[in-house]
Design an enzyme around this catalytic site. Sequence first.
Site, short mmCIF file in Angstrom:
data_model
loop_
_atom_site.label_atom_id
_atom_site.label_comp_id
_atom_site.label_asym_id
_atom_site.label_seq_id
_atom_site.Cartn_x
_atom_site.Cartn_y
_atom_site.Cartn_z
CG LEU A 17 -1.99 -1.12 1.27
CD1 LEU A 17 -2.83 -1.00 2.54
CD2 LEU A 17 -2.87 -1.09 0.04
CG ASP A 59 14.44 -0.91 11.69
OD1 ASP A 59 13.28 -0.82 12.17
OD2 ASP A 59 15.14 -1.92 11.78
CE1 TYR A 151 -1.44 -5.83 10.90
CE2 TYR A 151 -3.80 -6.32 10.92
CZ TYR A 151 -2.71 -5.66 10.36
OH TYR A 151 -2.89 -4.82 9.28
CE LYS A 155 -1.76 -2.34 11.59
NZ LYS A 155 -0.96 -1.28 10.96
N1 NAP Z 1 -3.06 -4.86 2.69
C1 NAP Z 1 -4.11 -4.88 3.50
O1 NAP Z 1 -5.13 -5.56 3.21
C2 NAP Z 1 -4.11 -4.07 4.77
C3 NAP Z 1 -5.31 -4.01 5.50
C4 NAP Z 1 -5.35 -3.26 6.68
C5 NAP Z 1 -4.23 -2.57 7.09
N2 NAP Z 1 -3.07 -2.65 6.37
C6 NAP Z 1 -1.91 -1.88 6.87
O2 NAP Z 1 -1.35 -1.13 5.82
C7 NAP Z 1 0.06 -0.98 6.04
C8 NAP Z 1 0.80 -1.46 4.79
O3 NAP Z 1 0.54 -2.85 4.65
P1 NAP Z 1 0.79 -3.65 3.30
O4 NAP Z 1 -0.37 -4.53 3.10
O5 NAP Z 1 1.22 -2.76 2.22
O6 NAP Z 1 2.00 -4.59 3.80
P2 NAP Z 1 3.35 -5.03 3.12
O7 NAP Z 1 3.19 -5.22 1.65
O8 NAP Z 1 3.84 -6.17 3.94
O9 NAP Z 1 4.28 -3.75 3.31
C9 NAP Z 1 4.72 -3.40 4.59
C10 NAP Z 1 5.69 -2.25 4.45
O10 NAP Z 1 6.16 -1.93 5.77
C11 NAP Z 1 7.57 -1.85 5.73
N3 NAP Z 1 8.17 -2.19 7.01
C12 NAP Z 1 7.93 -3.28 7.79
N4 NAP Z 1 8.73 -3.25 8.87
C13 NAP Z 1 9.48 -2.12 8.77
C14 NAP Z 1 10.50 -1.53 9.57
N5 NAP Z 1 10.92 -2.11 10.71
N6 NAP Z 1 11.04 -0.37 9.16
C15 NAP Z 1 10.63 0.23 8.01
N7 NAP Z 1 9.69 -0.28 7.20
C16 NAP Z 1 9.12 -1.45 7.58
C17 NAP Z 1 8.00 -2.80 4.63
O11 NAP Z 1 9.24 -2.38 4.10
P3 NAP Z 1 10.64 -3.16 4.26
O12 NAP Z 1 10.34 -4.61 4.47
O13 NAP Z 1 11.35 -2.84 2.98
O14 NAP Z 1 11.28 -2.53 5.45
C18 NAP Z 1 6.89 -2.58 3.59
O15 NAP Z 1 7.21 -1.50 2.76
C19 NAP Z 1 0.39 -1.78 7.29
O16 NAP Z 1 0.43 -0.92 8.41
C20 NAP Z 1 -0.78 -2.73 7.40
O17 NAP Z 1 -0.99 -3.18 8.71
C21 NAP Z 1 -2.99 -3.38 5.23
#
Ligand code: NAP
Length: 245
Positions: A17, A59, A151, A155
Amino acid sequence: MRLSGKTAVITGGTRGLGRVIAESYVAEGCRVLLGGRDIDAVADLVDKYPDQLASRHLDVRDPDSVDRLLQAAVDRFDGLDIVVANAGMSAPGRVAGLSLEDWAATFETNVTGTFLTVRAALKYLPAHGGGSVITMSSAMATRVAPGASAYCASKAAIEMLTRVAAVESAAQGITVNCLAPGIIDEGMGRALASNAVVWAKYSQKLASGRPGTADEVAAAAVFLVGNDSRYINGHVMEVNGGLDW
Ligand SMILES: NC(=O)c1ccc[n+]([C@@H]2O[C@H](COP(=O)([O-])OP(=O)(O)OC[C@H]3O[C@@H](n4cnc5c(N)ncnc54)[C@H](OP(=O)(O)O)[C@@H]3O)[C@@H](O)[C@H]2O)c1
């Protein structure tokens, strides 16, 4: 061009996202600095938008790393208007079997990482005339999802952190709002949407009958940092297509 002339920092912009929100901001005229650990993953975006988009290692668990990211945005783009605390992770596990390590890792990234990002935003934004902060929650902050205890709890903490930060910083011309996506066919939600067993269960609760798209989340992320939402503060905006759960 609803974000023309503005500068945004997005944490966790290397994929999922965060990456899609970054491209939406660029399309609206915003300059964007993306942070994440795997910045090689966005080399294509940096090449595509050399004047408007850059990336830095981040990070979110490390306060100095977070501060460096925001300072880098000011140095590179001469200002800072928007901070999106998007980085997050999920470690599955029912309460009875969840390891302390998985609990702590989830809270360190999701809660402490968001706290450090919002705290840094509240330090940098006043010096640049105020601005907008978005945090990232989930439908699971307010709904019971067995097997996602850490999780869900993390949240829920982010939503309350958002409300408190909003009230504390409104006088400085800063809004702090939260996005709570449902099941999105992108990032960590894609595994849920493409898992037949999980989808059979959740699809019955979804009024829209389909998972959301990353663009639909990004549209809300544009709205919450633009002029049209200037009087919206401390709000948790659900982007879930109608969830009967
Ligand atoms: N996709 C959904 O359906 C959904 C639904 C509800 C909420 N969300 C929320 O939306 C947000 C994005 O989720 P997503 O679905 O896009 O997940 P994702 O594809 O797993 O991406 C997660 C992102 O967070 C970064 N990240 C994780 N740990 C980190 C750290 N220690 N330092 C810096 N960056 C870090 C990762 O980058 P690196 O690994 O490169 O560090 C990656 O860019 C999250 O907060 C998630 O809980 C998503």
